[in-house]
Design a protein around this motif. Structure first.
Motif, PDB file in Angstrom:
ATOM      1  N   ALA A   1       0.858  -1.185   0.000  1.00 29.83           N
ATOM      2  CA  ALA A   1       0.000   0.000   0.000  1.00 29.83           C
ATOM      3  C   ALA A   1       0.893   1.232   0.000  1.00 29.83           C
ATOM      4  N   VAL A   2       0.416   2.290  -0.666  1.00 33.02           N
ATOM      5  CA  VAL A   2       1.197   3.515  -0.790  1.00 33.02           C
ATOM      6  C   VAL A   2       0.325   4.704  -0.412  1.00 33.02           C
ATOM      7  N   THR A   3       0.872   5.591   0.434  1.00 30.36           N
ATOM      8  CA  THR A   3       0.186   6.832   0.773  1.00 30.36           C
ATOM      9  C   THR A   3       1.160   7.992   0.608  1.00 30.36           C
ATOM     10  N   VAL A   4       0.626   9.166   0.334  1.00 28.33           N
ATOM     11  CA  VAL A   4       1.444  10.373   0.146  1.00 28.33           C
ATOM     12  C   VAL A   4       1.298  11.241   1.394  1.00 28.33           C
TER      13      VAL A   4
ATOM     14  N   ARG B   1       3.482  19.366  -1.382  1.00 26.95           N
ATOM     15  CA  ARG B   1       2.067  19.076  -1.164  1.00 26.95           C
ATOM     16  C   ARG B   1       1.360  18.597  -2.440  1.00 26.95           C
ATOM     17  N   GLU B   2       2.084  17.841  -3.249  1.00 25.14           N
ATOM     18  CA  GLU B   2       1.499  17.274  -4.461  1.00 25.14           C
ATOM     19  C   GLU B   2       1.089  15.830  -4.185  1.00 25.14           C
ATOM     20  N   LEU B   3       0.034  15.381  -4.862  1.00 21.81           N
ATOM     21  CA  LEU B   3      -0.435  14.009  -4.696  1.00 21.81           C
ATOM     22  C   LEU B   3      -0.070  13.124  -5.890  1.00 21.81           C
ATOM     23  N   VAL B   4      -0.272  13.660  -7.092  1.00 18.06           N
ATOM     24  CA  VAL B   4      -0.126  12.834  -8.291  1.00 18.06           C
ATOM     25  C   VAL B   4       1.334  12.563  -8.614  1.00 18.06           C
ATOM     26  N   ARG B   5       2.157  13.607  -8.608  1.00 16.65           N
ATOM     27  CA  ARG B   5       3.536  13.453  -9.047  1.00 16.65           C
ATOM     28  C   ARG B   5       4.335  12.451  -8.212  1.00 16.65           C
ATOM     29  N   PRO B   6       4.248  12.455  -6.872  1.00 17.43           N
ATOM     30  CA  PRO B   6       5.013  11.451  -6.105  1.00 17.43           C
ATOM     31  C   PRO B   6       4.618  10.021  -6.436  1.00 17.43           C
ATOM     32  N   VAL B   7       3.310   9.777  -6.657  1.00 16.71           N
ATOM     33  CA  VAL B   7       2.867   8.421  -6.996  1.00 16.71           C
ATOM     34  C   VAL B   7       3.410   8.011  -8.358  1.00 16.71           C
ATOM     35  N   VAL B   8       3.320   8.908  -9.331  1.00 12.40           N
ATOM     36  CA  VAL B   8       3.811   8.600 -10.673  1.00 12.40           C
ATOM     37  C   VAL B   8       5.317   8.336 -10.637  1.00 12.40           C
ATOM     38  N   ARG B   9       6.065   9.162  -9.888  1.00 13.30           N
ATOM     39  CA  ARG B   9       7.504   8.975  -9.788  1.00 13.30           C
ATOM     40  C   ARG B   9       7.828   7.622  -9.155  1.00 13.30           C
ATOM     41  N   TYR B  10       7.082   7.258  -8.132  1.00 13.29           N
ATOM     42  CA  TYR B  10       7.328   5.992  -7.445  1.00 13.29           C
ATOM     43  C   TYR B  10       7.065   4.800  -8.375  1.00 13.29           C
TER      44      TYR B  10
END
Length: 667
Positions: free
Chosen positions: A542-545, A576-585
Motif C-alpha cells: 500500500a502507498v500513501t502520500v 504538497r502534491e499528490l499525483v507526481r510522487p505516486v507517478v515517480r514511485y
C-alpha cells in the motif's frame, strides 16, 4: 429510467431489436418520397436560378430558358438510365463510392466519398434555406430570421430521422405527394388557361428589366456562351439527389435492385415533367426574376426601389393563376415550403449509410457504423445535422450564396461513377462468352459511356462557371475531408499493425507487483485491499502520500492497530502534491524491474448525482490519466457505491444504457 432516458424515448421511440431490421424495409410508395424528395424539390429553386442567371443579359436572354430546361432534362434522363445500371450491378448500398473503389481503386473511391459527403451537407443547407425563403412569401414575420428558422427545422428533421427510416418515410410521404399534385396541377391549370386564352401575367410582367453592367449594350458571343453555360450549370441543381437511391438500395424491400430501379424511373419522369412545366409556364406568363430587383426592375422608367419584395418563381406563378382562389395559392406555397424542408431528408438517409460504409472501411470513426435504438445510423444523422446548421449560419440561409457551392460534389461522383461502370462492363465482357449477355453488357456500357460524356461536360462547365463564385469552397472542403479520411485510415492501419499478436505476446510477465493507493483508512480502502489480495499479485504493498505529518502518523497507528498484513509505504511530498510522487514511485519500480507488470488499485466512489461527482474522485481521475500512458502499468478502479448511488438503483434489473456505469446492479 432517468429523465434523459424518458425524454429520449419520447423523441426517438422505443428500442428495436436487431432482428427487427427487416421490418424497417421500404415499399416503393414510401421509398419514392424518402429518396426522391431532393430531386423533386429542385423544381422550387432550379428554375429560379436559371431565370436569375439569364436576367443578367436582359429580357431577350429569357428565350433560352426552355432550351436550357430541355438540356437539363436530357442530362437527368441520362443519369437516371446510368444509375439504373448501378443499382443492379452494385446493390449493397455503396453506390458511387463502391463503384469507384472496386473499378478504379481506393483513391478514386475516397474522392467520390468525400464529394458525396459535402454534397449531402449542402443538400440539407440549400433545401432548408430555400424552404424558409419560400415560406417567407406567405409568412412575412420570418423575414430577417431565416437562419434561425432553418436551423430549428434541421433539428426537427434530425429528431424525426432518429426514429428510423420507415417512420420518417411515413411522415414525409403525404407532403411529397401533395407537392407533386400542387405543381402538376398548377401546370395543368396554366396550360388549360393558355389554350383558352385566359392565361394571366405574373405581377412582375409589368416591369422593364435592365441588364447588369457587363451585359449592357452589345453582348459578345463568348460572353453569351459563358452566361448560358452558367445558367445551365445552375439548372443542373435539379439532378442532385438522384444518386441517393443507389446508396439506399439496402433499405428497399425485395427484390431490392428492381424496386430501386423502378423508383429511379419514376423519379426521373416526375422531376422532368415538373421542371419543364414550370420553366415554360413562367416564360408564357411574362416572368421577370432578377438578382437585384430594387435597381434592375423598372416601372415607368424608374427603379422599383428597396420597398419591392420579389417572390420566388413558384410564388409568382401561383399568385397569378390563383388570384381568385387564395386557398389554392396557400396550398401551393405550403406544399413547396414543406417539400423543400423535407428534401433534406434524402441526405438524412444517404449520408448516414455512406458514412457507415466509409467507417466500416476504416476511413471514418467506427462510431458511424453503429446503429441506434431505432436501427438507424444515429451518429451519422447527428453529424449531418450539426454540419448543415454550421453552414446555414455561416451563409445566413441565403440560397443564392449556398447554391454556388452546390452540385460540384454530385457531378464529381456522377462522372467518376460512370467511368467506373465502363470499367465494370469491360471487365465482365473479357470473360463473358454468351452472345445475348454480351450484347446486353455492351448496351449497358454504351449507356454509361454516354453518361460519362454528359456528366463530364457538365462538371467542366460547373467548375468553369462557378469556381470563383463559391464552388472553390466546396472543392476545398472535399480535399480537406479526403485528407482527414486518409489520415483516419492510416491511424487505424497503424493501430491494427501495432495490435497484431506476436511471439512475445503469449509469454507471461516475470512478476506482478500490486500497489494499493491509500488516502485514509475507510471502507473503500479495505475493499481495494481485499480485491488486491484476491487478485494474488506476486507482491503487494500500500502507498500513501504524506501531506500532513500528523495525519500520516495517525494513519500508520491505525494501520498497525488493525494489524493489516500489507506493508504501507509513505511517499514524502514537500510541495504538497499528490499525483507526481505516486507517478515517480511507479516509474522507479518499473525501472528497477522492467519485465514486471505493476497493477495500481485505486479506490473510487460511485455517486448517484451529477454534482456529487464534482466533489469526489478528482485526484483519482488525474492519477489514472497519468498512469494509463505508462507502459507495463495496469490501472484498476475499485468501486465503492455510496448511499446516493444505491438509492437510485431501480427496483428491477437495470436495462437502461449506462446503468452499470452508474452503479445500478440488477438483483
Amino acid at each position: 429510467m432517468g429523465v434523459s432516458g424518458t425524454v429520449k424515448r419520447t423523441l426517438v421511440g422505443r428500442k428495436l431489436r436487431s432482428s427487427q431490421l427487416g421490418e424497417t424495409l421500404l415499399p416503393k410508395r414510401l421509398a419514392l418520397p424518402i429518396f426522391a424528395s431532393d430531386a423533386l424539390s429542385s423544381v422550387a429553386y432550379a428554375p429560379d436560378e436559371i431565370f436569375l442567371t439569364l436576367s443578367m443579359a436582359g429580357l431577350s436572354a429569357y428565350a433560352f430558358s426552355w432550351p436550357i430546361g430541355v438540356a437539363v432534362a436530357v442530362v437527368m434522363l441520362t443519369v437516371v438510365a446510368s444509375y439504373r445500371q448501378n443499382v443492379h450491378a452494385y446493390p449493397s448500398g455503396g453506390g458511387d463510392y463502391e463503384v469507384a473503389t472496386v473499378n478504379l481503386g481506393p483513391t478514386a473511391g475516397l474522392s467520390v466519398g468525400s464529394a458525396l459527403l459535402v454534397d449531402y451537407v449542402l443538400t440539407v443547407a440549400v433545401s432548408i434555406s430555400s424552404g424558409v425563403q419560400n415560406a417567407t412569401a406567405a409568412i412575412p414575420f420570418l423575414e430577417g430570421h431565416e437562419a434561425l428558422a432553418a436551423s430549428a427545422l434541421v433539428l426537427v428533421l434530425m429528431a424525426i430521422n432518429l426514429r428510423g427510416t420507415k417512420e420518417s418515410g411515413r411522415a414525409f410521404a403525404v407532403p411529397t405527394y401533395l407537392f407533386m399534385v400542387a405543381i402538376i396541377g398548377m401546370g395543368l391549370v396554366g396550360y388549360f388557361r393558355y389554350l383558352t386564352g385566359t392565361l394571366p401575367e405574373v405581377e412582375s410582367a409589368k416591369f422593364e428589366m435592365v441588364p447588369e453592367a457587363p451585359y449592357e449594350g452589345a453582348v459578345t458571343t463568348l460572353a453569351m456562351v459563358f452566361l448560358l453555360a452558367r445558367a445551365f450549370s445552375s439548372g443542373c441543381a435539379a439532378l442532385t439527389g438522384v444518386e441517393a437511391i443507389s446508396n439506399g438500395v439496402p433499405a428497399f424491400r425485395e427484390p431490392k435492385s428492381r424496386n430501386a430501379a423502378t423508383t429511379l424511373l419514376m423519379l426521373g419522369t416526375i422531376a422532368i415533367t415538373m421542371l419543364l412545366s414550370v420553366i415554360v409556364l413562367a416564360q408564357l406568363m411574362g416572368l421577370r426574376y432578377v438578382e437585384d430587383p430594387a435597381h434592375q426592375l423598372l416601372l415607368n422608367g424608374e427603379p422599383v426601389g428597396d420597398g419591392y419584395v420579389q417572390d420566388t418563381v413558384l410564388g409568382q406563378l401561383a399568385g397569378a393563376l390563383y388570384a381568385d382562389l387564395p386557398p389554392l395559392f396557400y396550398f401551393t406555397i405550403a406544399c413547396t415550403g414543406l417539400i423543400l424542408v423535407l428534401a433534406a431528408n434524402t441526405a438524412f438517409n444517404g449520408f448516414p449509410v455512406l458514412g457507415s460504409i466509409l467507417a466500416r472501411d476504416g476511413f471514418l470513426p467506427r462510431q458511424l457504423d453503429t446503429r441506434g435504438d431505432r436501427l438507424a445510423f444515429s451518429n451519422g444523422i447527428v453529424l449531418l445535422a450539426v454540419a448543415a446548421i454550421v453552414l446555414i449560419l455561416a451563409f445566413d440561409a441565403e440560397v443564392t450564396r449556398l447554391i454556388q457551392l452546390y452540385i460540384v460534389g454530385v457531378f464529381v461522383s456522377f462522372t467518376v461513377s460512370q467511368l467506373g461502370m465502363i470499367r465494370h462492363w469491360t471487365r465482365l465482357l473479357s470473360t463473358e462468352t454468351d452472345p445475348a449477355e454480351r450484347r446486353r453488357m455492351m448496351r449497358s456500357r454504351l449507356v454509361n459511356g454516354f453518361g460519362l460524356a454528359m456528366t463530364g461536360v457538365v462538371l467542366v462547365i460547373v467548375l468553369i462557371t462557378k469556381f470563383l463564385a463559391g464552388a472553390w469552397i466546396a472543392i476545398a472542403a472535399m480535399v480537406a475531408i479526403f485528407a482527414v479520411m486518409r489520415g483516419i485510415r492510416r491511424h487505424y492501419d497503424l493501430v491494427n499493425e501495432e495490435l497484431a499478436i506476436g511471439d512475445e505476446d503469449v509469454s507471461l510477465p516475470s512478476r506482478v507487483h500490486g500497489i494499493v493507493l491509500v488516502s485514509r483508512l475507510h471502507k473503500p480502502t479495505m475493499r481495494a485491499l481485499a480485491y488486491a489480495k484476491v487478485s494474488r499479485p506476486s507482491t503487494l504493498e500500500a502507498v500513501t502520500v504524506q501531506m500532513d505529518p500528523e495525519r500520516t502518523r495517525e494513519l500508520l497507528a491505525e494501520w498497525d492497530a488493525r494489524d493489516i498484513k500489507v506493508p504501507l509505504t509513505v511517499l514524502d511530498s514537500p510541495y504538497r502534491e499528490l499525483v507526481r510522487p505516486v507517478v515517480r514511485y511507479v516509474k522507479e519500480r518499473r525501472k528497477a524491474s522492467p519485465r514486471d507488470v505493476i497493477t495500481v488499485y485505486i479506490p473510487e466512489y460511485v455517486v448517484g448525482r451529477w454534482w456529487e461527482q464534482l466533489l469526489h474522485n478528482q485526484t483519482a481521475l488525474r492519477l489514472k490519466g497519468r498512469l494509463l500512458f505508462m507502459p507495463g502499468v495496469m490501472v484498476t478502479s475499485v468501486a465503492y457505491q455510496l448511499r446516493s448511488a444505491k438509492d437510485r438503483r431501480p427496483p428491477t434489473a437495470g436495462s437502461a444504457p449506462g446503468d452499470v456505469r452508474r452503479g445500478y446492479v440488477g438483483e
